[in-house]
Design a protein around this motif. Structure first.
Motif, short mmCIF file in Angstrom:
data_model
loop_
_atom_site.label_atom_id
_atom_site.label_comp_id
_atom_site.label_asym_id
_atom_site.label_seq_id
_atom_site.Cartn_x
_atom_site.Cartn_y
_atom_site.Cartn_z
N LEU A 2 1.69 10.08 -1.17
CA LEU A 2 1.07 11.40 -1.11
C LEU A 2 1.62 12.21 0.05
CD1 LEU A 2 -2.64 10.46 -1.97
CD2 LEU A 2 -0.90 11.46 -3.48
N ARG A 3 1.88 11.55 1.19
CA ARG A 3 2.50 12.27 2.32
C ARG A 3 3.91 12.70 1.95
NH1 ARG A 3 -0.03 8.11 5.37
NH2 ARG A 3 1.95 6.97 5.49
N GLU A 4 4.61 11.82 1.23
CA GLU A 4 5.98 12.15 0.81
C GLU A 4 6.00 13.35 -0.12
OE1 GLU A 4 9.80 11.89 1.21
OE2 GLU A 4 8.66 10.18 2.01
N ARG A 47 0.86 -1.19 0.00
CA ARG A 47 0.00 0.00 0.00
C ARG A 47 0.89 1.24 0.00
NH1 ARG A 47 -4.77 -1.62 4.37
NH2 ARG A 47 -5.53 -3.47 3.23
N TYR A 48 1.11 1.75 -1.16
CA TYR A 48 2.06 2.85 -1.30
C TYR A 48 1.40 4.20 -1.53
CZ TYR A 48 1.12 2.50 -6.31
OH TYR A 48 0.51 2.49 -7.53
N LYS A 49 0.09 4.23 -1.82
CA LYS A 49 -0.55 5.49 -2.23
C LYS A 49 -0.42 6.57 -1.15
CE LYS A 49 -4.99 7.57 -3.44
NZ LYS A 49 -6.44 7.34 -3.70
N HIS A 50 -0.87 6.28 0.06
CA HIS A 50 -0.86 7.31 1.10
C HIS A 50 0.56 7.69 1.53
CE1 HIS A 50 -5.16 7.44 1.27
NE2 HIS A 50 -5.24 6.13 1.50
N PRO A 51 1.48 6.73 1.71
CA PRO A 51 2.87 7.15 1.98
C PRO A 51 3.43 8.04 0.87
CG PRO A 51 2.59 4.83 2.49
CD PRO A 51 1.33 5.27 1.82
N GLU A 103 4.17 15.87 0.05
CA GLU A 103 3.94 17.10 0.83
C GLU A 103 5.08 17.40 1.80
OE1 GLU A 103 1.40 19.11 0.29
OE2 GLU A 103 0.72 17.76 -1.31
N ARG A 104 6.07 16.54 1.84
CA ARG A 104 7.15 16.70 2.82
C ARG A 104 7.97 17.96 2.53
NH1 ARG A 104 9.54 12.87 6.26
NH2 ARG A 104 8.37 11.18 5.24
N HIS A 132 -2.02 7.85 -9.52
CA HIS A 132 -2.62 8.64 -8.44
C HIS A 132 -2.36 10.13 -8.58
CE1 HIS A 132 -3.42 4.82 -6.48
NE2 HIS A 132 -2.15 4.49 -6.67
#
Length: 266
Positions: free
Chosen positions: A115-117, A109-113, A119-120, A146
């Motif tokens: 998307l957070r990355e 599950r890479y989508k949320h990591p 915004e880093r 995505h």
């Protein structure tokens, strides 16, 4: 003779074989190939080593150059990255190739990591690594599902996974880091050669024993006969009259000659 086997060579090898066959006599190409094959199956010494070397050289010729990937990292992450490379006496590029390989093997599950990355902040250190084009393409393709311009963010996800769980880097540095994308192996020069069943079976048995196939073994056999022809003319001419059909033809021709000699003049 049995059904013909379609063999493929590079144009230069085929040309050299044709020249050798023409130097022996007309219509000798098929016999030359069979002689090369018989020599290989009756003298299989070092076949495994020769195959390994041929494959290594093929990989070198077909290797696609690495491409540069630029990543922005936090200073402490960049330092951790370079320290891990130094610890294993390798480069950050080698580690990055391992990171991408592992990620592509099990993306999870890479989508949320990702998307957070994306915004880093605080990514003030720029590092440049060399990776295989196919790995970069696959990562960018997954990221593109995505949103736009998420490729480097997903590459950082792969890197952070490696830094968090290095695992057996010694093994992967040997087995994964050196691997390169390869251009397809092409042999455009095709020839059909008849093989008798016993020879065909012996060739297939040798291929099974050394983890190869007919086509690869025949290219090796051709190379060996070009490098060390030995008494090739005698062997090829003997091969010509090996089949029962040719034996019968030879005996019939001999009988006709004898009959002409015995016939009264006039």
């Amino acid at each position: 003779m049995g059904d013909p086997i379609a063999l493929r060579f590079d144009p230069e090898t085929k040309h050299r074989l044709e020249q050798m066959a023409e130097g022996i006599g007309p219509r000798r190409f098929g016999a030359l190939i069979r002689v090369a094959c018989r020599r290989l199956v009756t003298q299989p010494k070092a076949v495994g080593n020769r195959l390994a070397e041929a494959r290594r050289l093929s990989h070198v010729r077909r290797a696609i150059p690495l491409v540069m990937l630029t990543l922005k990292l936090e200073p402490d992450t960049a330092q951790k990255f370079t320290a891990l490379a130094a610890e294993h006496d390798t480069t950050i590029s080698a580690l990055m190739r391992i990171a991408l390989h592992r990620f592509l093997e099990t993306p999870g599950r890479y989508k949320h990591p990702m998307l957070r990355e994306a915004e880093r902040t605080g990514l003030s250190e720029k590092v440049e690594v060399m990776v295989n084009p196919s790995s970069r393409h696959q990562v960018w393709r997954l990221a593109g599902r995505h949103g736009d311009k998420l490729g480097t963010a997903l590459a950082r996800v792969a890197l952070r996974r490696l830094l968090d769980e290095p695992g057996d880097l010694t093994r992967d540095l040997e087995a994964i880091a050196p691997v390169r994308d390869l251009r397809p192996e092409t042999y455009p020069a095709r020839v059909n050669v008849h093989f008798d069943e016993p020879l065909r079976h012996r060739l297939d048995a040798l291929a099974a024993r050394v983890g190869s196939d007919r086509a690869e073994l025949m290219r090796l056999a051709a190379q060996r006969v070009l490098e060390a022809p030995g008494m090739i003319e005698h062997a090829v001419n003997r091969e010509i009259f090996r089949s029962e059909k040719n034996k019968a033809h030879l005996l019939a021709r001999h009988a006709r000659r004898q009959a002409r000699r015995r016939a009264p003049p006039g």
